[in-house]
Design an enzyme around this catalytic site. Sequence first.
Site, PDB file in Angstrom:
ATOM      1  N   ASP A 159      31.639  38.557  42.113  1.00 36.49           N
ATOM      2  CA  ASP A 159      32.759  38.113  42.940  1.00 36.49           C
ATOM      3  C   ASP A 159      33.124  36.671  42.590  1.00 36.49           C
ATOM      4  OD1 ASP A 159      34.431  37.736  45.475  1.00 36.49           O
ATOM      5  OD2 ASP A 159      33.667  39.753  45.783  1.00 36.49           O
ATOM      6  N   HIS A 192      35.684  34.522  49.035  1.00 32.10           N
ATOM      7  CA  HIS A 192      35.594  35.981  49.057  1.00 32.10           C
ATOM      8  C   HIS A 192      34.164  36.483  48.886  1.00 32.10           C
ATOM      9  CE1 HIS A 192      36.465  40.143  47.622  1.00 32.10           C
ATOM     10  NE2 HIS A 192      37.482  40.039  48.452  1.00 32.10           N
ATOM     11  N   SER A 349      37.384  45.176  50.598  1.00 35.90           N
ATOM     12  CA  SER A 349      36.324  44.272  50.145  1.00 35.90           C
ATOM     13  C   SER A 349      35.199  44.209  51.161  1.00 35.90           C
ATOM     14  CB  SER A 349      36.862  42.850  49.961  1.00 35.90           C
ATOM     15  OG  SER A 349      37.497  42.691  48.737  1.00 35.90           O
TER      16      SER A 349
END
Length: 386
Positions: A159, A192, A349
Site C-alpha cells: 500500500d 491509506h 479497501s
Amino acid sequence: MKATKFQKAVSFFALASAFSLAGCQKEALVEEPTPKITAAEEAANTGKIIEGEYIVVFKDKGRNPTDILNKLVASKKVNQDNIKFKLEGNLNGFTGKLTKTQLQELKGNAEIAAIEPDQIISAQGVTATTVTTTTQSVPWGVSMVGSGDGTGKTAWIIDSGVSTTHPDLNVDVARSANFNPNVSGVEDGYGHGSMVAGIIGAKNNSVGVVGVAPNAKIVALRVLDNNGAGSLSYLVKAVLHVNTYAKPGDVVNISLASGASSILDNYIKQVAAKGIFVAIAAGNSGVDCSNNSPQRVNATNVYTVSAMDQNKYFYNASNFGAPIDRAAPGVNITTTGKNGTYTYGHGTSFAAPHVAGLLLLRGNAIGTNGTVIGDKDSNADRIAKF
C-alpha cells in the site's frame, strides 16, 4: 515516456482523486475540525498505460536472470540506464523503458516469456475525516465479522506504507520495504495503508480501536507515494518480495487495482500456492471487476472482497462479479491513520482487511454470516465471519 510526462500523468491521477464523506459511527470517538486526508478512489486513471515503460518476464530455463539481462544490454536490446527493477523469484525479468525498436526485438526474443506495458495503480478506498479517541472502541465492522488474538501472526500490507510509530500498531520495520523510487522509507505520507493496518491488527489496549486480529505483526510494503500514486511495476516487485520472504499462513492485503495484467495475476497465484493468503479489494467503480488485476484472480487462498454497510446492504460503489469471494464491512469504518492518528472512511479497501484479519486467524476455515442485500449481480456475496 519522458520524466516530465510521467510526472504530469501522476499529477492528473492525484487531481482525479475523489472525496466521499458520510456520517461517522463515532463509538466513543470525537470528530475534530482537522484537514481532510487526501484520498485516491479508483479513478479514471487506474490502468492507464505509462508510455514507453514495460514489465518483461524471462522464460524459466534455470539460468541466472542477471546473465540474461546482461546479454540483452550487451546486444543493445535494453539500455542499462533504463532498467528500473530486476524481477527475481520463480519468474524472473525486469521493468524499465524500451524504445519501439527494442520492444519489437524483445517480442521475438527466445528468452522472453511475456511483456506488458506498465500502468498506473490506485488505492481502493476513500478516506474521510481525522478523529480523536476518548476511550478504546470496537468498530462496528470488527464486531460484525468477529475477532481473535493475532499475536505471532504476520500481515504484509502492499500500500502507501504504514504509520510506523503508531501506538495502536505492531509494525515490523525491519522487514518492511519501499518499492516506489519517488519516495524514501515506509512511513505513510498518504494514510491509506495505515487505515488498512488498523482494521487488520490494531492492538487490544486502552486506547483507539481494535482490529480483527489484534497485535498481529504488520509488514509495510510501500508502492504508493504521498499523493497515492504508484505503478503496476512497483506492485509486481512487492508481490515478488512477499513470494520470497513470507511464510505459509501469513496474509498479504492488496487494496489496490490496475487494469488487466496476466503477469501480476501469475505472481499472485504463485504466492497463494505457497500457502500464503491474499485478500484483495474488489474496487469502487460499481462495475464488474472481472477485467481488473489482481481482482480477477481465482485461486485457492485468494479472496476478492466487496463492501457492505452496517445493515448488510451492498455498498453502492463496490465492484461486483464472479471473482468476488466474500463481502465485508466497508462503510464508515473507523481505524488507525497516518502520523499516529485515527480516522474513518469507506470503500472496498477497508472491506478487504477485515477478511485479511480473519484469514490470519482461521485460514480457509473462515465462516459466513448470510449474504449481502442488493448485490449487483445474480449471486449475492457471502458475508465474511469468524
